[in-house]
Design a protein around this motif. Structure first.
Motif, PDB file in Angstrom:
ATOM      1  N   PHE A 133       0.803  -1.207   0.000  1.00  0.00           N
ATOM      2  CA  PHE A 133       0.000   0.000   0.000  1.00  0.00           C
ATOM      3  C   PHE A 133       0.843   1.267   0.000  1.00  0.00           C
ATOM      4  N   HIS A 146       2.701   2.198  -2.415  1.00  0.00           N
ATOM      5  CA  HIS A 146       2.969   2.574  -3.803  1.00  0.00           C
ATOM      6  C   HIS A 146       1.644   2.809  -4.517  1.00  0.00           C
ATOM      7  N   ILE A 147       1.505   3.986  -5.110  1.00  0.00           N
ATOM      8  CA  ILE A 147       0.311   4.305  -5.882  1.00  0.00           C
ATOM      9  C   ILE A 147       0.767   4.719  -7.271  1.00  0.00           C
ATOM     10  N   GLU A 148       0.119   4.182  -8.266  1.00  0.00           N
ATOM     11  CA  GLU A 148       0.443   4.528  -9.656  1.00  0.00           C
ATOM     12  C   GLU A 148      -0.784   5.150 -10.296  1.00  0.00           C
TER      13      GLU A 148
END
Length: 72
Positions: A49, A51-53
């Protein structure tokens, strides 16, 4: 009058030889069952959680404008 020529190839061979077709089918089923036992199954896969792309299309905008639009 047109003469019929006999077709050749793997499909014609399997159509003419039912035992070979059944052996091939059972071989494919056996290989699938053996590989099925080795599959990893998880009810809830672990997802990092931290890492957001985000990707978006903003024609004619600079990278800074796109970044500001996403953050706002």
């Amino acid at each position: 009058m047109q003469t019929l020529r006999e077709r050749s190839g793997p499909l014609a061979y399997m159509a003419g030889n039912g035992i070979a077709a059944n052996l091939l089918m059972w071989g494919i089923i056996a290989a699938g069952l053996m590989s099925w036992t080795g599959l990893e199954r998880e009810a809830w896969p672990t997802v990092p959680f931290y890492h957001i792309e985000v990707s978006m299309v903003y024609p004619g905008a600079t990278p800074e404008e796109v970044e500001e639009s996403i953050v706002v």
